[in-house]
Design a protein around this motif. Structure first.
Motif, short mmCIF file in Angstrom:
data_model
loop_
_atom_site.label_atom_id
_atom_site.label_comp_id
_atom_site.label_asym_id
_atom_site.label_seq_id
_atom_site.Cartn_x
_atom_site.Cartn_y
_atom_site.Cartn_z
N GLY A 1 25.73 9.57 5.12
CA GLY A 1 27.14 9.57 5.71
C GLY A 1 27.48 9.69 7.08
O GLY A 1 26.83 9.09 7.99
N TYR B 1 25.90 13.65 6.97
CA TYR B 1 26.21 13.96 5.45
C TYR B 1 25.49 13.29 4.33
O TYR B 1 25.33 11.99 4.67
CB TYR B 1 27.77 14.17 5.40
N LYS C 1 25.29 11.37 0.78
CA LYS C 1 26.32 10.68 0.12
C LYS C 1 25.53 9.97 -1.00
O LYS C 1 24.33 9.62 -0.95
CB LYS C 1 26.97 9.50 0.77
N GLU D 1 33.27 14.64 2.49
CA GLU D 1 31.68 14.69 2.85
C GLU D 1 31.16 15.87 2.75
O GLU D 1 29.87 16.09 2.21
CB GLU D 1 31.58 13.89 4.24
#
Length: 127
Positions: A46, A63, A65, A9
């Motif tokens: 994320g 994060y 994604k 990630e």
């Protein structure tokens, strides 16, 4: 070629952020497959980023994604574009490439016999 695990990630977050920041200035060769895959992709949250010392919990971010907009949609070319743009940026930062350098070779098609799927379209995408 370097390995770049897309399931890490922290690494993908940096690549997506770089691509997203420059998206208005990025052009491509007009590939219909790439355009379709980018339209099929969405950026989602994320897991939470780890807090740095002194950082407040309400400021913690997630994060980034890439995900499919729906079942049965392909985003492989979009992921490849993000990775290619990130690799270009890293090459510039490392001094191995100048920002205005032309691509080393024109895009090429790879025959299906070489292991590429005719439906992937990745063999003809070029930036």
């Amino acid at each position: 070629m370097l390995e770049f695990p897309t399931n890490v990630e922290q690494r993908m977050d940096r690549a997506i952020e770089r691509f997203q920041t420059a998206a208005a200035d990025i052009t491509h060769d007009g590939s219909e497959d790439l355009a379709r895959h980018v339209k099929n992709a969405v950026i989602v949250k994320g897991s939470r980023k780890k807090l740095r010392p002194g950082e407040e919990t309400d400021l913690a971010q997630h994060y980034l994604k890439l995900a499919k907009r729906g079942d049965g949609l392909w985003i492989d070319a979009a992921v490849a574009a993000v990775l290619a743009y990130h690799a270009r940026g890293r090459a510039i930062e490392d001094g191995g490439l100048t920002p205005d350098a032309p691509p080393p070779a024109p895009p090429m098609s790879v025959p299906a016999a070489a292991g590429w799927s005719e439906t992937s379209g990745l063999a003809t995408v070029g930036f």
